[in-house]
Design a protein around this motif. Structure first.
Motif, PDB file in Angstrom:
ATOM      1  N   ALA A 193      13.580  26.775   5.149  1.00 26.98           N
ATOM      2  CA  ALA A 193      13.561  27.979   4.324  1.00 26.98           C
ATOM      3  C   ALA A 193      14.983  28.387   3.922  1.00 26.98           C
ATOM      4  CB  ALA A 193      12.868  29.126   5.063  1.00 26.98           C
ATOM      5  N   ASP A 194      15.939  28.217   4.830  1.00 27.91           N
ATOM      6  CA  ASP A 194      17.325  28.584   4.534  1.00 27.91           C
ATOM      7  C   ASP A 194      17.984  27.628   3.548  1.00 27.91           C
ATOM      8  OD1 ASP A 194      17.209  30.754   6.211  1.00 27.91           O
ATOM      9  OD2 ASP A 194      18.120  29.730   7.926  1.00 27.91           O
ATOM     10  N   LEU A 235       9.433  25.400  -2.049  1.00 27.05           N
ATOM     11  CA  LEU A 235      10.827  25.008  -1.837  1.00 27.05           C
ATOM     12  C   LEU A 235      11.570  24.737  -3.144  1.00 27.05           C
ATOM     13  CD1 LEU A 235      10.376  22.663   1.255  1.00 27.05           C
ATOM     14  CD2 LEU A 235      11.063  25.067   1.209  1.00 27.05           C
ATOM     15  N   ARG A 288      11.014  24.911  10.348  1.00 29.93           N
ATOM     16  CA  ARG A 288      10.545  25.684   9.192  1.00 29.93           C
ATOM     17  C   ARG A 288      11.607  26.694   8.757  1.00 29.93           C
ATOM     18  NH1 ARG A 288       5.193  29.362   9.576  1.00 29.93           N
ATOM     19  NH2 ARG A 288       6.525  30.453  11.077  1.00 29.93           N
ATOM     20  N   ALA A 289      12.216  27.387   9.712  1.00 31.78           N
ATOM     21  CA  ALA A 289      13.258  28.363   9.381  1.00 31.78           C
ATOM     22  C   ALA A 289      14.464  27.675   8.743  1.00 31.78           C
ATOM     23  CB  ALA A 289      13.682  29.120  10.638  1.00 31.78           C
ATOM     24  N   ARG A 331      16.663  26.582   0.793  1.00 34.50           N
ATOM     25  CA  ARG A 331      16.177  26.760  -0.576  1.00 34.50           C
ATOM     26  C   ARG A 331      17.287  27.278  -1.481  1.00 34.50           C
ATOM     27  NH1 ARG A 331      10.947  30.357  -0.458  1.00 34.50           N
ATOM     28  NH2 ARG A 331      12.237  31.595   0.961  1.00 34.50           N
ATOM     29  N   LEU A 347       5.175  27.613   1.905  1.00 32.58           N
ATOM     30  CA  LEU A 347       6.509  28.069   1.547  1.00 32.58           C
ATOM     31  C   LEU A 347       7.003  27.197   0.390  1.00 32.58           C
ATOM     32  CD1 LEU A 347       9.144  29.712   2.209  1.00 32.58           C
ATOM     33  CD2 LEU A 347       9.785  27.763   3.659  1.00 32.58           C
ATOM     34  N   GLY A 402       6.531  22.075  -1.376  1.00 32.68           N
ATOM     35  CA  GLY A 402       6.691  23.113  -0.365  1.00 32.68           C
ATOM     36  C   GLY A 402       6.128  22.691   0.974  1.00 32.68           C
TER      37      GLY A 402
END
Length: 297
Positions: A294-295, A169, A290-291, A297, A167, A273
């Protein structure tokens, strides 16, 4: 005895082999496992008999693994890593908010980035625990594959590696760091081609920043000559300050002492990332983290 039969009998003794590899001493290995020493000695004797070759030999007051023992200990390390990860996921299913996340990250991320990220996450999930590990890029990826690490915060992100997912970042600028007394210290920007004849200091092979440095220089038409190699960005920056070479480094988060940072033309950066194992469910607490990342970013 078939290899399937050997594996079935070996399973209860995996932790013993890993402890012996770490301790190199039967008594300390027994204490580490909470198993009586006579039991450990019987296990070792039985295993040696089943294999037809010793798994340990005396080494002074301690012991060392034989070649056969080392092979089994390495397999035990891998197997227990997967098993322990599964146990953590099973425990986490009961209450993700009280689970544990095993997070590996680059040494360069430990000063500000990771602590700030963890502080923000713990505001919403105060009971989640973290096991933090700092390592070189290649070592982190290997530990993610082995199941020892849930998530790795690293760069460069893996490409064409189907066993890993990532993911992206953010982009972290890379700058040329030179000593304050260097002939180029008065410049604001520089092209890499201009420093092809300079001596470099940098990270050791296996570190992501070393790979990025080599790739950038190769695209500029030369391979850097490294006078010194280190394992910490702060150490590399200190070597630059001592006048031992120049380096491509992330922009410093703190006040600089003895060095000057110059921009690059064209600009250079590395993508930071998260990386995790493909096709392997993350423990619930790690999935929460992880969630959350991700939020951000």
């Amino acid at each position: 005895m078939t290899h399937e039969q050997l594996a079935a009998g070996l399973a209860p003794r995996l932790a013993l082999l890993r402890a012996l590899a770490a301790e190199q001493h039967v008594t300390r290995a027994a204490d580490r496992l909470g198993v009586p020493q006579p039991t450990v000695s019987r296990w070792l004797a039985a295993l040696s008999a089943e294999l037809g070759t010793p798994v340990i030999v005396r080494n002074g007051r301690g012991v060392r693994l034989t070649k056969a023992g080392q092979i089994l200990a390495e397999a035990a390390e891998q197997a227990l890593g997967v098993l322990e990860a599964g146990c953590r996921r099973a425990i986490g299913e009961a209450d993700p908010e009280r689970g544990q996340v095993v997070l590996a990250f680059l040494h360069t991320m430990g000063g500000v980035r990771v602590p700030e990220l963890l502080r923000a996450f713990r505001t919403s999930h105060p009971q989640v625990r973290f096991a933090l590990k700092q390592a070189a890029h290649e070592e982190m990826l290997a530990r993610v594959r082995a199941g020892d690490v849930d998530l790795a915060l690293t760069a460069p992100l893996p490409v064409d590696e189907p066993d890993l997912e990532c993911l992206p970042l953010y982009e972290q600028p890379l700058l040329l760091t030179v000593p304050t007394g260097h002939a180029l210290a008065g410049r604001r920007r520089i092209r890499l081609e201009e420093i092809a004849d300079e001596q470099f200091v940098g990270m050791k092979a296996g570190y992501g920043l070393r790979r990025i440095t080599d790739d950038l220089c190769e695209r500029a038409g030369f391979l850097p000559v490294l006078a010194f190699e280190g394992e910490e960005v702060d150490t590399v920056r200190g070597l630059v300050a001592a006048g031992l070479g120049v380096a491509l480094l992330p922009q410093s988060d703190t006040a600089l002492n003895g060095v000057v940072e110059l921009g690059l033309t064209p600009t250079a950066s590395r993508t930071i990332g998260l990386v995790w194992a493909a096709g392997v469910p993350l423990p619930p607490a790690a999935e929460l983290f992880r969630a959350f990342v991700a939020d951000q970013r």
